[in-house]
Scaffold this motif. Structure first.
Motif, PDB file in Angstrom:
ATOM      1  N   LEU A 105       0.815  -1.196   0.000  1.00 49.85           N
ATOM      2  CA  LEU A 105       0.000   0.000   0.000  1.00 49.85           C
ATOM      3  C   LEU A 105       0.858   1.260   0.000  1.00 49.85           C
ATOM      4  CD1 LEU A 105      -2.827  -1.119   2.438  1.00 49.85           C
ATOM      5  CD2 LEU A 105      -2.913  -0.981  -0.048  1.00 49.85           C
ATOM      6  N   LEU A 106       2.063   1.158   0.572  1.00 45.37           N
ATOM      7  CA  LEU A 106       2.960   2.315   0.597  1.00 45.37           C
ATOM      8  C   LEU A 106       3.316   2.776  -0.813  1.00 45.37           C
ATOM      9  CD1 LEU A 106       4.544   4.234   2.460  1.00 45.37           C
ATOM     10  CD2 LEU A 106       6.415   2.575   2.413  1.00 45.37           C
ATOM     11  N   ALA A 107       3.318   1.863  -1.773  1.00 45.65           N
ATOM     12  CA  ALA A 107       3.625   2.237  -3.158  1.00 45.65           C
ATOM     13  C   ALA A 107       2.636   3.262  -3.698  1.00 45.65           C
ATOM     14  CB  ALA A 107       3.625   1.000  -4.046  1.00 45.65           C
ATOM     15  N   LEU A 108       1.424   3.300  -3.148  1.00 46.79           N
ATOM     16  CA  LEU A 108       0.420   4.260  -3.604  1.00 46.79           C
ATOM     17  C   LEU A 108       0.778   5.698  -3.239  1.00 46.79           C
ATOM     18  CD1 LEU A 108      -2.845   2.266  -2.810  1.00 46.79           C
ATOM     19  CD2 LEU A 108      -1.804   2.698  -5.056  1.00 46.79           C
ATOM     20  N   GLU A 109       1.791   5.886  -2.399  1.00 41.15           N
ATOM     21  CA  GLU A 109       2.241   7.235  -2.048  1.00 41.15           C
ATOM     22  C   GLU A 109       3.279   7.776  -3.031  1.00 41.15           C
ATOM     23  OE1 GLU A 109       3.362   7.608   2.054  1.00 41.15           O
ATOM     24  OE2 GLU A 109       1.609   6.463   2.725  1.00 41.15           O
ATOM     25  N   TYR A 110       3.634   6.998  -4.043  1.00 46.66           N
ATOM     26  CA  TYR A 110       4.652   7.384  -5.006  1.00 46.66           C
ATOM     27  C   TYR A 110       4.019   7.682  -6.361  1.00 46.66           C
ATOM     28  CZ  TYR A 110       8.037   6.075  -1.522  1.00 46.66           C
ATOM     29  OH  TYR A 110       8.766   6.019  -0.367  1.00 46.66           O
ATOM     30  N   PRO A 111       4.004   8.951  -6.785  1.00 42.47           N
ATOM     31  CA  PRO A 111       3.388   9.320  -8.057  1.00 42.47           C
ATOM     32  C   PRO A 111       3.959   8.560  -9.258  1.00 42.47           C
ATOM     33  CG  PRO A 111       3.833  11.288  -6.770  1.00 42.47           C
ATOM     34  CD  PRO A 111       4.483  10.124  -6.057  1.00 42.47           C
ATOM     35  N   ALA A 112       5.238   8.205  -9.207  1.00 44.33           N
ATOM     36  CA  ALA A 112       5.831   7.446 -10.320  1.00 44.33           C
ATOM     37  C   ALA A 112       5.153   6.090 -10.457  1.00 44.33           C
ATOM     38  CB  ALA A 112       7.335   7.265 -10.105  1.00 44.33           C
ATOM     39  N   CYS A 113       4.667   5.544  -9.351  1.00 45.03           N
ATOM     40  CA  CYS A 113       3.932   4.285  -9.379  1.00 45.03           C
ATOM     41  C   CYS A 113       2.476   4.520  -9.769  1.00 45.03           C
ATOM     42  CB  CYS A 113       4.006   3.595  -8.018  1.00 45.03           C
ATOM     43  SG  CYS A 113       3.067   2.055  -7.915  1.00 45.03           S
ATOM     44  N   THR A 114       1.820   5.440  -9.087  1.00 45.19           N
ATOM     45  CA  THR A 114       0.378   5.608  -9.286  1.00 45.19           C
ATOM     46  C   THR A 114       0.023   6.084 -10.695  1.00 45.19           C
ATOM     47  OG1 THR A 114       0.435   7.835  -8.320  1.00 45.19           O
ATOM     48  CG2 THR A 114      -0.104   5.986  -6.850  1.00 45.19           C
ATOM     49  N   LYS A 115       0.947   6.756 -11.367  1.00 40.41           N
ATOM     50  CA  LYS A 115       0.631   7.185 -12.738  1.00 40.41           C
ATOM     51  C   LYS A 115       0.513   5.998 -13.694  1.00 40.41           C
ATOM     52  CE  LYS A 115       5.260   8.108 -14.532  1.00 40.41           C
ATOM     53  NZ  LYS A 115       6.174   9.134 -15.029  1.00 40.41           N
ATOM     54  N   MET A 146       2.254  -2.664  -7.647  1.00 35.35           N
ATOM     55  CA  MET A 146       2.280  -2.190  -6.264  1.00 35.35           C
ATOM     56  C   MET A 146       3.133  -3.098  -5.370  1.00 35.35           C
ATOM     57  SD  MET A 146      -1.732  -1.109  -5.922  1.00 35.35           S
ATOM     58  CE  MET A 146      -1.710  -1.250  -4.154  1.00 35.35           C
ATOM     59  N   PHE A 147       3.014  -4.394  -5.570  1.00 38.27           N
ATOM     60  CA  PHE A 147       3.788  -5.348  -4.767  1.00 38.27           C
ATOM     61  C   PHE A 147       5.279  -5.078  -4.903  1.00 38.27           C
ATOM     62  CE2 PHE A 147       0.648  -8.295  -3.288  1.00 38.27           C
ATOM     63  CZ  PHE A 147       1.309  -9.114  -2.409  1.00 38.27           C
ATOM     64  N   ARG A 148       5.710  -4.755  -6.096  1.00 39.64           N
ATOM     65  CA  ARG A 148       7.141  -4.724  -6.397  1.00 39.64           C
ATOM     66  C   ARG A 148       7.756  -3.334  -6.333  1.00 39.64           C
ATOM     67  NH1 ARG A 148      11.478  -6.216  -6.125  1.00 39.64           N
ATOM     68  NH2 ARG A 148      12.660  -7.238  -7.728  1.00 39.64           N
ATOM     69  N   TRP A 149       6.951  -2.302  -6.362  1.00 40.49           N
ATOM     70  CA  TRP A 149       7.450  -0.952  -6.574  1.00 40.49           C
ATOM     71  C   TRP A 149       8.585  -0.567  -5.640  1.00 40.49           C
ATOM     72  CZ3 TRP A 149       6.719   1.786 -10.746  1.00 40.49           C
ATOM     73  CH2 TRP A 149       7.261   3.061 -10.764  1.00 40.49           C
ATOM     74  N   LEU A 150       8.436  -0.821  -4.354  1.00 35.03           N
ATOM     75  CA  LEU A 150       9.429  -0.362  -3.376  1.00 35.03           C
ATOM     76  C   LEU A 150      10.521  -1.379  -3.091  1.00 35.03           C
ATOM     77  CD1 LEU A 150       6.990   1.427  -0.939  1.00 35.03           C
ATOM     78  CD2 LEU A 150       8.443   2.442  -2.700  1.00 35.03           C
ATOM     79  N   ASP A 151      10.427  -2.536  -3.713  1.00 34.80           N
ATOM     80  CA  ASP A 151      11.468  -3.554  -3.567  1.00 34.80           C
ATOM     81  C   ASP A 151      11.598  -4.059  -2.127  1.00 34.80           C
ATOM     82  OD1 ASP A 151      13.115  -5.133  -5.058  1.00 34.80           O
ATOM     83  OD2 ASP A 151      14.718  -3.677  -5.276  1.00 34.80           O
ATOM     84  N   GLY A 190      15.750   2.271 -14.837  1.00 30.93           N
ATOM     85  CA  GLY A 190      14.630   3.210 -14.776  1.00 30.93           C
ATOM     86  C   GLY A 190      13.461   2.552 -14.084  1.00 30.93           C
ATOM     87  N   SER A 191      12.291   3.134 -14.240  1.00 26.67           N
ATOM     88  CA  SER A 191      11.122   2.620 -13.530  1.00 26.67           C
ATOM     89  C   SER A 191      10.680   1.251 -14.040  1.00 26.67           C
ATOM     90  CB  SER A 191       9.967   3.614 -13.628  1.00 26.67           C
ATOM     91  OG  SER A 191       9.490   3.703 -14.955  1.00 26.67           O
ATOM     92  N   ARG A 192      11.131   0.830 -15.214  1.00 27.38           N
ATOM     93  CA  ARG A 192      10.748  -0.485 -15.750  1.00 27.38           C
ATOM     94  C   ARG A 192      11.055  -1.594 -14.743  1.00 27.38           C
ATOM     95  NH1 ARG A 192       9.236  -4.977 -17.296  1.00 27.38           N
ATOM     96  NH2 ARG A 192       9.235  -5.742 -19.419  1.00 27.38           N
ATOM     97  N   LYS A 193      12.133  -1.433 -14.010  1.00 25.84           N
ATOM     98  CA  LYS A 193      12.499  -2.408 -12.983  1.00 25.84           C
ATOM     99  C   LYS A 193      11.378  -2.552 -11.955  1.00 25.84           C
ATOM    100  CE  LYS A 193      16.104  -3.138  -9.500  1.00 25.84           C
ATOM    101  NZ  LYS A 193      15.288  -3.231  -8.308  1.00 25.84           N
ATOM    102  N   SER A 194      10.704  -1.471 -11.644  1.00 32.82           N
ATOM    103  CA  SER A 194       9.665  -1.482 -10.621  1.00 32.82           C
ATOM    104  C   SER A 194       8.325  -2.018 -11.124  1.00 32.82           C
ATOM    105  CB  SER A 194       9.475  -0.070 -10.064  1.00 32.82           C
ATOM    106  OG  SER A 194      10.662   0.359  -9.436  1.00 32.82           O
ATOM    107  N   TRP A 195       8.078  -1.945 -12.414  1.00 32.44           N
ATOM    108  CA  TRP A 195       6.800  -2.466 -12.919  1.00 32.44           C
ATOM    109  C   TRP A 195       6.940  -3.746 -13.735  1.00 32.44           C
ATOM    110  CZ3 TRP A 195       6.272  -2.338 -18.251  1.00 32.44           C
ATOM    111  CH2 TRP A 195       6.952  -1.346 -18.951  1.00 32.44           C
ATOM    112  N   ALA A 196       8.127  -4.328 -13.745  1.00 37.14           N
ATOM    113  CA  ALA A 196       8.354  -5.566 -14.498  1.00 37.14           C
ATOM    114  C   ALA A 196       7.484  -6.714 -13.997  1.00 37.14           C
ATOM    115  CB  ALA A 196       9.833  -5.952 -14.435  1.00 37.14           C
ATOM    116  N   ALA A 197       7.325  -6.833 -12.696  1.00 29.70           N
ATOM    117  CA  ALA A 197       6.492  -7.908 -12.146  1.00 29.70           C
ATOM    118  C   ALA A 197       5.031  -7.701 -12.514  1.00 29.70           C
ATOM    119  CB  ALA A 197       6.652  -7.985 -10.634  1.00 29.70           C
ATOM    120  N   GLY A 198       4.578  -6.464 -12.508  1.00 29.70           N
ATOM    121  CA  GLY A 198       3.206  -6.181 -12.939  1.00 29.70           C
ATOM    122  C   GLY A 198       2.999  -6.598 -14.386  1.00 29.70           C
ATOM    123  N   ASP A 199       3.978  -6.311 -15.215  1.00 29.01           N
ATOM    124  CA  ASP A 199       3.902  -6.718 -16.621  1.00 29.01           C
ATOM    125  C   ASP A 199       3.870  -8.247 -16.746  1.00 29.01           C
ATOM    126  OD1 ASP A 199       4.087  -6.216 -19.536  1.00 29.01           O
ATOM    127  OD2 ASP A 199       6.093  -7.061 -19.323  1.00 29.01           O
TER     128      ASP A 199
END
Length: 188
Positions: free
Chosen positions: A1-11, A47-52, A172-181
């Protein structure tokens, strides 16, 4: 849920079409969104992966088996909220079912990681999330052993990500959304 505080994630999150919703769709924790399961898997996985901050498996290949929860939670929530679905009609999904699917995903990803170092040949370890999530997603949808094998075969062939985005100067941010993909592709 903490990932929702990061605009780079929520966008990156939400429905494909702004404002679109699916009544009875898979819920995205911490939001009001109800999405079709493919997009929900991306949202939850991202969201699961964003903050590592999730688990790490170290073997010949490393990885994060909890990344598979994007697919598992999106599908089981959607199916449970839609008992007239064509895949698993009139089935109630429990936390026990979610944990059973998670154990399967952990085992699939873990066993493949034990002796296969994909990073050594330039492939990203998120490939293992796509393989494990595909197998479990197909099972959740009621796939037979043959259908699960077919789905996993396609997951192996479907455009594995290269490790390039995990290393400077390409990080870049791709690392953070790779699991979502990966979970999105698995559900799809």
């Amino acid at each position: 849920l903490l990932a929702l505080e990061y605009p780079a994630c929520t966008k990156l999150l939400g429905p494909v079409v702004p404002g679109a919703t699916l009544i009875g769709g898979a819920r995205v924790p911490g939001t009001d969104w109800q999405l079709e399961p493919v997009k929900a898997a991306f949202n939850i996985g991202c969201m699961f992966r964003w903050l590592d901050f999730n688990d790490t498996w170290l073997a010949a290949e490393w990885g994060h088996p909890s990344d598979n929860f994007g697919a598992i939670l999106a599908l089981t929530d959607y199916l449970d909220r839609n008992p007239n679905n064509p895949w698993q009609p009139n089935r109630t999904w429990t936390v026990r079912d979610v944990l059973h699917a998670a154990i399967q995903a952990y085992e699939i990803q873990g066993v493949l990681a034990l002796e296969n170092g994909f990073n050594r040949v330039g492939l990203d370890h998120v490939l293992l999330v796509r393989i494990a999530s595909t197998a479990v997603a197909c099972s959740i949808l009621g796939g037979t052993a043959s259908q699960i094998a077919d789905a996993v075969s396609m997951a192996w062939l479907d455009g594995g990500a290269l490790r390039t985005y995990r290393h400077a100067p390409n990080t870049g941010s791709r690392k953070s959304w790779a699991a979502g993909d990966a979970t999105q592709r698995a559900v799809q």
